[in-house]
Write a protein that holds these residues in place. Structure first.
Motif, mmCIF file in Angstrom:
data_model
loop_
_atom_site.group_PDB
_atom_site.id
_atom_site.type_symbol
_atom_site.label_atom_id
_atom_site.label_comp_id
_atom_site.label_asym_id
_atom_site.label_seq_id
_atom_site.Cartn_x
_atom_site.Cartn_y
_atom_site.Cartn_z
ATOM 1 N N ALA A 73 2.599 10.174 1.763
ATOM 2 C CA ALA A 73 3.356 11.077 0.887
ATOM 3 C C ALA A 73 3.242 10.628 -0.572
ATOM 4 C CB ALA A 73 4.817 11.125 1.310
ATOM 5 N N GLU A 74 3.248 9.327 -0.797
ATOM 6 C CA GLU A 74 3.109 8.803 -2.159
ATOM 7 C C GLU A 74 1.706 9.081 -2.702
ATOM 8 O OE1 GLU A 74 5.959 4.883 -2.247
ATOM 9 O OE2 GLU A 74 4.179 4.783 -0.981
ATOM 10 N N ILE A 75 0.701 8.968 -1.825
ATOM 11 C CA ILE A 75 -0.674 9.257 -2.242
ATOM 12 C C ILE A 75 -0.795 10.720 -2.652
ATOM 13 C CG2 ILE A 75 -3.069 9.464 -1.445
ATOM 14 C CD1 ILE A 75 -2.572 6.969 0.281
ATOM 15 N N GLU A 76 -0.190 11.603 -1.863
ATOM 16 C CA GLU A 76 -0.254 13.030 -2.176
ATOM 17 C C GLU A 76 0.443 13.330 -3.502
ATOM 18 O OE1 GLU A 76 0.674 17.415 -0.255
ATOM 19 O OE2 GLU A 76 0.716 15.647 1.032
ATOM 20 N N ALA A 77 1.601 12.713 -3.735
ATOM 21 C CA ALA A 77 2.322 12.930 -4.991
ATOM 22 C C ALA A 77 1.496 12.422 -6.175
ATOM 23 C CB ALA A 77 3.677 12.237 -4.946
ATOM 24 N N ALA A 78 0.876 11.256 -6.016
ATOM 25 C CA ALA A 78 0.048 10.709 -7.085
ATOM 26 C C ALA A 78 -1.167 11.602 -7.335
ATOM 27 C CB ALA A 78 -0.395 9.297 -6.729
ATOM 28 N N VAL A 87 -5.012 0.851 -8.665
ATOM 29 C CA VAL A 87 -5.931 -0.104 -8.065
ATOM 30 C C VAL A 87 -5.147 -1.129 -7.243
ATOM 31 C CG1 VAL A 87 -6.011 -1.692 -10.026
ATOM 32 C CG2 VAL A 87 -7.951 -1.554 -8.480
ATOM 33 N N GLY A 88 -5.604 -1.363 -6.042
ATOM 34 C CA GLY A 88 -4.953 -2.323 -5.164
ATOM 35 C C GLY A 88 -3.790 -1.760 -4.372
ATOM 36 N N GLN A 89 -3.302 -0.595 -4.757
ATOM 37 C CA GLN A 89 -2.126 -0.015 -4.100
ATOM 38 C C GLN A 89 -2.475 1.160 -3.206
ATOM 39 O OE1 GLN A 89 0.766 1.108 -7.061
ATOM 40 N NE2 GLN A 89 0.328 -0.684 -8.295
ATOM 41 N N MET A 90 -3.661 1.699 -3.367
ATOM 42 C CA MET A 90 -4.004 2.953 -2.708
ATOM 43 C C MET A 90 -5.356 2.823 -2.018
ATOM 44 S SD MET A 90 -4.554 6.625 -4.618
ATOM 45 C CE MET A 90 -2.866 6.788 -5.157
ATOM 46 N N ASP A 91 -5.449 3.407 -0.832
ATOM 47 C CA ASP A 91 -6.734 3.525 -0.150
ATOM 48 C C ASP A 91 -7.423 4.738 -0.753
ATOM 49 O OD1 ASP A 91 -8.858 4.126 1.522
ATOM 50 O OD2 ASP A 91 -7.771 3.610 3.362
ATOM 51 N N PHE A 92 -8.466 4.503 -1.535
ATOM 52 C CA PHE A 92 -9.094 5.594 -2.261
ATOM 53 C C PHE A 92 -9.888 6.529 -1.354
ATOM 54 C CE2 PHE A 92 -8.392 2.458 -5.685
ATOM 55 C CZ PHE A 92 -7.501 3.219 -6.410
ATOM 56 N N GLY A 93 -10.237 6.085 -0.161
ATOM 57 C CA GLY A 93 -10.858 6.984 0.805
ATOM 58 C C GLY A 93 -9.876 8.057 1.235
ATOM 59 N N LYS A 94 -8.637 7.635 1.514
ATOM 60 C CA LYS A 94 -7.592 8.591 1.882
ATOM 61 C C LYS A 94 -7.243 9.476 0.689
ATOM 62 C CE LYS A 94 -5.530 5.582 5.358
ATOM 63 N NZ LYS A 94 -4.390 4.722 5.681
ATOM 64 N N ALA A 95 -7.191 8.867 -0.487
ATOM 65 C CA ALA A 95 -6.861 9.630 -1.695
ATOM 66 C C ALA A 95 -7.923 10.695 -1.966
ATOM 67 C CB ALA A 95 -6.742 8.690 -2.893
ATOM 68 N N SER A 96 -9.172 10.358 -1.725
ATOM 69 C CA SER A 96 -10.251 11.317 -1.928
ATOM 70 C C SER A 96 -10.083 12.518 -1.000
ATOM 71 C CB SER A 96 -11.595 10.634 -1.670
ATOM 72 O OG SER A 96 -12.645 11.555 -1.763
ATOM 73 N N GLN A 114 0.833 -1.198 0.000
ATOM 74 C CA GLN A 114 0.000 0.000 0.000
ATOM 75 C C GLN A 114 0.873 1.255 0.000
ATOM 76 O OE1 GLN A 114 -3.681 -0.127 -0.016
ATOM 77 N NE2 GLN A 114 -2.857 -2.012 -0.845
ATOM 78 N N MET A 115 0.381 2.276 -0.667
ATOM 79 C CA MET A 115 1.127 3.525 -0.789
ATOM 80 C C MET A 115 1.105 4.293 0.532
ATOM 81 S SD MET A 115 -0.156 4.697 -4.565
ATOM 82 C CE MET A 115 1.033 5.998 -4.822
ATOM 83 N N GLU A 116 2.204 4.957 0.815
ATOM 84 C CA GLU A 116 2.328 5.798 2.003
ATOM 85 C C GLU A 116 1.612 7.125 1.740
ATOM 86 O OE1 GLU A 116 3.798 4.789 4.824
ATOM 87 O OE2 GLU A 116 4.237 2.875 3.893
#
Length: 152
Positions: free
Chosen positions: A102-107, A135-144, A98-100
Motif C-alpha cells: 500500500a505504501e509503494i502504491e501511494a509513493a 533507495v533501500g526502502q522499496m523493492d523497485f521490481g514491485k514498484a515498476s 521495507q515499504m508495504e
C-alpha cells in the motif's frame, strides 16, 4: 555510517564465532570495496561510494539471493536454499524497513503526480523519482509493476 556499522557487525560476528554471519558480512564488505575502487577509477572522491549506493548494492544482493533460491528449489537443493535465506536475513538487517504494498502504491501515485506522467512513456521519469527518494526502502521490481498498472 552504514560502512562503520558493517565493519562493527563483522567484528561482533568474529567474536561470537558466527560463521554464516562472518562470511556474509565479508561478501558485503568485499562488494563494497570493489564498488569503492570502481568509483575511484571513475574520478570520484576517495571517501567511497555514498550511503544510497551502499543501500542499492545491498538490495541487489538480496535480489540475487532470491533468484538463487528459485534456482536451488527447482534443482532440489534445500541445503543451499536455507543458506541463501540465512544470508538474506543478514543482509536485510542492514536495510531500512521495507515499504508495504500500500505504501509503494501511494509513493507511485505521488511520483506520477510529481512528474505529471500521463502514460507508459513517462514511466521512466516516475521510476527515477522513486529511486531517488526510496533507495533501500522499496523493492523497485514491485514498484515498476505498480507504476505500469497505474499508467496503463
Amino acid at each position: 555510517m552504514l560502512r562503520t556499522t558493517l565493519n562493527d557487525a563483522l567484528k561482533e560476528a568474529m567474536k561470537a564465532k558466527d560463521t554464516r554471519r562472518i562470511s556474509t558480512l565479508r561478501l558485503i564488505l568485499a562488494a563494497l570495496k570493489d564498488r569503492d575502487i570502481n568509483a575511484r577509477t571513475d574520478g570520484a572522491d576517495r571517501t567511497g561510494i555514498p550511503e544510497q549506493d551502499i543501500l542499492s548494492m545491498l538490495q541487489t544482493m538480496v535480489r540475487q539471493r532470491r533468484e538463487s533460491i528459485t534456482a536451488y528449489e527447482s534443482g532440489g537443493r534445500p541445503d543451499l536454499v536455507d543458506q541463501e535465506k540465512e544470508e538474506i536475513a543478514i543482509i536485510e538487517s542492514f536495510l531500512p524497513k521495507q515499504m508495504e504494498p500500500a505504501e509503494i502504491e501511494a509513493a507511485a501515485k505521488a511520483a506520477i503526480a510529481e512528474v505529471g506522467a500521463t502514460g507508459i512513456k513517462d514511466m521512466g521519469k516516475a521510476m527515477g523519482v522513486l529511486k531517488a527518494k526510496y533507495v533501500g526502502q522499496m523493492d523497485f521490481g514491485k514498484a515498476s509493476a505498480v507504476l505500469k498498472g497505474l499508467l496503463t
